[in-house]
Write a protein that holds these residues in place. Structure first.
Motif, PDB file in Angstrom:
ATOM      1  N   TYR A  15       0.851  -1.192   0.000  1.00 15.02           N
ATOM      2  CA  TYR A  15       0.000   0.000   0.000  1.00 15.02           C
ATOM      3  C   TYR A  15       0.890   1.247   0.000  1.00 15.02           C
ATOM      4  CZ  TYR A  15      -3.980  -2.981   1.399  1.00 15.02           C
ATOM      5  OH  TYR A  15      -4.964  -3.929   1.450  1.00 15.02           O
ATOM      6  N   LYS A  21      -0.033  -5.388   1.200  1.00 14.61           N
ATOM      7  CA  LYS A  21      -1.474  -5.413   0.980  1.00 14.61           C
ATOM      8  C   LYS A  21      -2.065  -6.719   1.509  1.00 14.61           C
ATOM      9  CE  LYS A  21      -1.248  -2.700  -3.309  1.00 14.61           C
ATOM     10  NZ  LYS A  21      -1.453  -2.740  -4.781  1.00 14.61           N
ATOM     11  N   LEU A 177     -12.383  -4.732   0.243  1.00 15.78           N
ATOM     12  CA  LEU A 177     -11.447  -3.783   0.838  1.00 15.78           C
ATOM     13  C   LEU A 177     -11.430  -2.457   0.086  1.00 15.78           C
ATOM     14  CD1 LEU A 177      -8.405  -6.049   1.809  1.00 15.78           C
ATOM     15  CD2 LEU A 177     -10.280  -5.236   3.259  1.00 15.78           C
ATOM     16  N   ILE A 185      -7.289   0.510   6.457  1.00 21.31           N
ATOM     17  CA  ILE A 185      -6.168  -0.080   5.725  1.00 21.31           C
ATOM     18  C   ILE A 185      -4.858   0.639   6.040  1.00 21.31           C
ATOM     19  CG2 ILE A 185      -5.292  -0.658   3.438  1.00 21.31           C
ATOM     20  CD1 ILE A 185      -7.862  -2.135   4.165  1.00 21.31           C
TER      21      ILE A 185
END
Length: 238
Positions: A15, A21, A177, A185
């Motif tokens: 990310y 991720k 997500l 996140i």
């Protein structure tokens, strides 16, 4: 019959905050499982001689912390049970001697022509089975029937499909997500998540995605024609 495989986290897997991720975490786990199956003679290539493949039915992931860009990690995997058409596989992710992630997966043998489950046609008695588990909690029942709020629609694209010609298991997680609050996140607020795969999806299928929030639980469901195909339950850190 216990495989340890080393990986290094690259920038394509991260990310913007530099952490792995969740989708690529699942990809690494599944690639390690596939490598173990390949060594033992029950891989996709081996099973295709009988028009068979392993398909993921359930997956539970418990996270102590995520690895980040350039971290060297080790994934260990072993088979907990393998009988007839079903198998439970355990996986653990380490940085050095520190276990950072535990995962348990439930797999079914699937005929790629009839699209139905069936008993494994290949010999598997040579695999040693290990009773120890990789997660603190077992698979749970995900409540996705009540108080769900529609949040999005999706039409299955070619990029969603895998070699078994149905939506890849990680794609369902990716769709969900993409809807959840970015703060969850970016600040690694996910403590664990569990996925239940109920019915496959194919190219051009149109689905409805629904969500429910309760305390530190976030639940998603994906449905086609009012019938559930997938459920996801995320537990957030308190």
């Amino acid at each position: 019959s216990i495989l340890s495989k080393d990986w290094e986290i690259n920038f394509l897997q991260c990310y913007p905050n530099g952490f792995l991720k969740y989708t690529d975490l699942c990809n690494i786990l599944q690639l390690t499982a596939a490598a173990h199956a390949e060594l033992g003679g029950i891989s996709f290539r081996d099973m295709q001689e009988f028009n068979q493949a392993w398909v993921l039915s359930r997956m539970r992931v418990e996270i102590n912390r995520l690895p980040k860009w350039r971290d060297a990690i080790t994934v260990k995997t072993w088979i907990n049970s393998l009988e007839n058409s079903r198998s439970i596989r355990c996986l653990e992710m380490y940085i050095g001697d520190e276990k950072i992630i535990g995962c348990e997966t439930f797999w079914a043998v699937f005929n790629t022509l009839t699209r139905r489950p069936e008993n494994l046609a290949l010999a598997h008695e040579h695999f040693q089975k290990f009773p120890q588990r990789a997660t603190l909690s077992p698979f749970s029942k995900i409540d996705f029937q009540l108080n769900m709020i529609p949040v999005a629609n999706h039409k299955v694209k070619l990029s969603d499909l895998d070699i078994v010609n149905h939506v890849n298991s990680v794609k369902y997680l990716e769709w969900c997500l993409d809807i959840i609050d970015c703060d969850v996140i970016q600040n690694q607020k996910i403590e664990s998540f569990e996925m239940n795969y109920l019915k496959e999806l194919s190219l051009h299928d149109e689905v409805k995605m629904s969500q429910k929030k309760k305390e530190n639980f976030v639940t998603f469901s994906i449905q086609k024609d009012e019938k559930a195909n997938f459920a996801l339950q995320i537990i957030l850190k308190k």
